[in-house]
Design a protein around this motif. Structure first.
Motif, PDB file in Angstrom:
ATOM      1  N   MET A  34      18.725  15.587 -24.661  1.00 15.75           N
ATOM      2  CA  MET A  34      17.283  15.539 -24.896  1.00 15.75           C
ATOM      3  C   MET A  34      16.983  15.989 -26.324  1.00 15.75           C
ATOM      4  N   ILE A  35      16.195  15.200 -27.011  1.00 13.51           N
ATOM      5  CA  ILE A  35      15.707  15.569 -28.336  1.00 13.51           C
ATOM      6  C   ILE A  35      14.244  15.945 -28.168  1.00 13.51           C
ATOM      7  N   SER A  36      13.923  17.202 -28.447  1.00 11.31           N
ATOM      8  CA  SER A  36      12.551  17.693 -28.336  1.00 11.31           C
ATOM      9  C   SER A  36      11.950  17.831 -29.726  1.00 11.31           C
ATOM     10  N   ASN A  37      10.644  17.597 -29.812  1.00  9.63           N
ATOM     11  CA  ASN A  37       9.958  17.698 -31.093  1.00  9.63           C
ATOM     12  C   ASN A  37       8.994  18.879 -31.094  1.00  9.63           C
ATOM     13  N   PRO A  38       9.390  20.001 -31.737  1.00  5.05           N
ATOM     14  CA  PRO A  38       8.504  21.153 -31.842  1.00  5.05           C
ATOM     15  C   PRO A  38       7.586  21.075 -33.077  1.00  5.05           C
ATOM     16  N   LEU A  39       7.728  20.022 -33.873  1.00  6.54           N
ATOM     17  CA  LEU A  39       6.959  19.879 -35.109  1.00  6.54           C
ATOM     18  C   LEU A  39       5.502  19.509 -34.816  1.00  6.54           C
ATOM     19  N   ALA A  40       4.646  19.696 -35.813  1.00  5.41           N
ATOM     20  CA  ALA A  40       3.231  19.331 -35.688  1.00  5.41           C
ATOM     21  C   ALA A  40       3.014  17.850 -35.973  1.00  5.41           C
ATOM     22  N   THR A  41       4.047  17.175 -36.476  1.00  2.00           N
ATOM     23  CA  THR A  41       3.967  15.744 -36.771  1.00  2.00           C
ATOM     24  C   THR A  41       5.056  15.010 -35.989  1.00  2.00           C
ATOM     25  N   SER A  42       4.958  13.700 -35.942  1.00  4.35           N
ATOM     26  CA  SER A  42       5.960  12.899 -35.231  1.00  4.35           C
ATOM     27  C   SER A  42       7.345  13.069 -35.854  1.00  4.35           C
ATOM     28  N   SER A  66      16.759   6.292 -30.429  1.00  2.62           N
ATOM     29  CA  SER A  66      17.016   5.616 -31.703  1.00  2.62           C
ATOM     30  C   SER A  66      15.871   4.689 -32.074  1.00  2.62           C
ATOM     31  N   GLY A  67      15.383   4.857 -33.311  1.00  2.00           N
ATOM     32  CA  GLY A  67      14.302   4.016 -33.814  1.00  2.00           C
ATOM     33  C   GLY A  67      12.933   4.383 -33.269  1.00  2.00           C
ATOM     34  N   GLU A  68      12.841   5.499 -32.574  1.00  6.41           N
ATOM     35  CA  GLU A  68      11.569   5.913 -31.962  1.00  6.41           C
ATOM     36  C   GLU A  68      10.928   7.059 -32.728  1.00  6.41           C
ATOM     37  N   ALA A  69       9.614   7.136 -32.624  1.00 10.67           N
ATOM     38  CA  ALA A  69       8.849   8.273 -33.152  1.00 10.67           C
ATOM     39  C   ALA A  69       8.511   9.160 -31.960  1.00 10.67           C
ATOM     40  N   VAL A  70       9.002  10.385 -31.987  1.00 10.35           N
ATOM     41  CA  VAL A  70       8.758  11.325 -30.897  1.00 10.35           C
ATOM     42  C   VAL A  70       7.542  12.169 -31.266  1.00 10.35           C
ATOM     43  N   ALA A  71       6.491  12.058 -30.468  1.00 15.41           N
ATOM     44  CA  ALA A  71       5.237  12.765 -30.732  1.00 15.41           C
ATOM     45  C   ALA A  71       5.441  14.279 -30.663  1.00 15.41           C
ATOM     46  N   PRO A  72       4.553  15.042 -31.327  1.00 16.20           N
ATOM     47  CA  PRO A  72       4.641  16.510 -31.240  1.00 16.20           C
ATOM     48  C   PRO A  72       4.628  16.968 -29.775  1.00 16.20           C
ATOM     49  N   SER A  73       5.424  17.971 -29.461  1.00 16.03           N
ATOM     50  CA  SER A  73       5.560  18.545 -28.119  1.00 16.03           C
ATOM     51  C   SER A  73       6.074  17.547 -27.092  1.00 16.03           C
ATOM     52  N   ASP A 100      13.623  14.951 -39.616  1.00 18.72           N
ATOM     53  CA  ASP A 100      13.374  16.389 -39.529  1.00 18.72           C
ATOM     54  C   ASP A 100      13.584  16.985 -40.920  1.00 18.72           C
ATOM     55  N   PRO A 101      12.534  17.607 -41.505  1.00 16.59           N
ATOM     56  CA  PRO A 101      12.663  18.115 -42.870  1.00 16.59           C
ATOM     57  C   PRO A 101      13.685  19.242 -43.020  1.00 16.59           C
ATOM     58  N   SER A 102      13.932  20.023 -41.968  1.00 17.55           N
ATOM     59  CA  SER A 102      14.899  21.108 -42.109  1.00 17.55           C
ATOM     60  C   SER A 102      16.322  20.735 -41.742  1.00 17.55           C
ATOM     61  N   VAL A 103      16.503  19.875 -40.747  1.00 19.62           N
ATOM     62  CA  VAL A 103      17.851  19.459 -40.342  1.00 19.62           C
ATOM     63  C   VAL A 103      17.823  17.955 -40.054  1.00 19.62           C
ATOM     64  N   PRO A 104      17.983  17.121 -41.078  1.00 24.08           N
ATOM     65  CA  PRO A 104      17.904  15.674 -40.867  1.00 24.08           C
ATOM     66  C   PRO A 104      19.110  15.074 -40.143  1.00 24.08           C
ATOM     67  N   LEU A 105      20.213  15.805 -40.087  1.00 23.97           N
ATOM     68  CA  LEU A 105      21.399  15.323 -39.383  1.00 23.97           C
ATOM     69  C   LEU A 105      21.950  16.453 -38.525  1.00 23.97           C
ATOM     70  N   ARG A 106      21.933  16.237 -37.221  1.00 27.21           N
ATOM     71  CA  ARG A 106      22.524  17.209 -36.289  1.00 27.21           C
ATOM     72  C   ARG A 106      23.790  16.598 -35.722  1.00 27.21           C
ATOM     73  N   GLN A 107      24.771  17.448 -35.488  1.00 26.26           N
ATOM     74  CA  GLN A 107      26.026  16.965 -34.915  1.00 26.26           C
ATOM     75  C   GLN A 107      26.417  17.813 -33.718  1.00 26.26           C
ATOM     76  N   LEU A 108      26.919  17.145 -32.705  1.00 28.05           N
ATOM     77  CA  LEU A 108      27.492  17.804 -31.540  1.00 28.05           C
ATOM     78  C   LEU A 108      28.951  17.385 -31.471  1.00 28.05           C
ATOM     79  N   PHE A 109      29.817  18.354 -31.257  1.00 30.57           N
ATOM     80  CA  PHE A 109      31.237  18.065 -31.139  1.00 30.57           C
ATOM     81  C   PHE A 109      31.549  17.860 -29.661  1.00 30.57           C
ATOM     82  N   LEU A 110      32.040  16.691 -29.336  1.00 26.92           N
ATOM     83  CA  LEU A 110      32.308  16.297 -27.960  1.00 26.92           C
ATOM     84  C   LEU A 110      33.789  16.434 -27.643  1.00 26.92           C
ATOM     85  N   THR A 111      34.083  16.988 -26.482  1.00 25.18           N
ATOM     86  CA  THR A 111      35.465  17.060 -26.012  1.00 25.18           C
ATOM     87  C   THR A 111      35.497  16.744 -24.519  1.00 25.18           C
TER      88      THR A 111
END
Length: 163
Positions: A34-42, A66-73, A100-111
């Motif tokens: 799940m990608i959650s949007n805590p920002l005040a903007t999309s 992918s390719g979607e705009a996630v609304a605030p909250s 995301d202005p603070s972390v534009p690329l997040r990575q999860l390591f899968l095993t």
């Protein structure tokens, strides 16, 4: 095609890793991300992708991000499916690109570790069967697989069957 077994998970993009644990060969196991949007903007999710040595053992399905705009909250979800084609440890990296202005690329390591699932390997010695307890398809010795008496050699070839 088999339907994936669903994993209970509270995994989100802020988690550093996701371990699918022991998963039977050709027995898919899925986790919802799940990608959650805590920002005040999309939040614009540019895309999700897989990379790494074993990336083909993992799939992205039901991608509602992918390719979607996630609304605030609000949030979006997608699934990562681990479907090992062979026994052994598999690794991949899941990348989530966004605006995301603070972390534009997040990575999860899968095993995940491919096992023989319900098919238990065994070796036959001295008129007795001995099961491979960790399901990796090879005899790992008494410390891992257990022995009775002096049973077990490192080069034993496992036999496979439904027990």
């Amino acid at each position: 095609s088999q339907s994936p077994r669903q994993r209970e998970s509270s995994v989100s993009p802020c988690s550093p890793s996701l371990d699918f644990g022991n998963t039977g060969v050709n027995e898919p196991s899925a986790a919802v991300i799940m990608i959650s949007n805590p920002l005040a903007t999309s939040l614009g999710v540019i895309g999700v992708s897989l990379a790494g040595e074993d990336f083909s053992q993992f799939l992205i399905e039901n991608d509602g991000c992918s390719g979607e705009a996630v609304a605030p909250s609000s949030s979006c979800t997608f699934e990562v499916v681990f479907s090992p084609a062979a026994v052994g440890l598999k690794r991949s990296t899941l990348s989530i690109a966004s605006n995301d202005p603070s972390v534009p690329l997040r990575q999860l390591f899968l095993t995940g570790t491919g096992t023989l699932g319900l098919v238990s390997p065994a070796v036959f010695r001295g008129g007795q069967w001995f099961l491979d307890r960790n399901g990796n398809g090879v005899w790992d010795g008494c410390g891992t697989d257990g022995c009775q008496g002096s049973f077990g050699k490192d080069d034993d070839t496992p036999l496979v069957g439904r027990w």
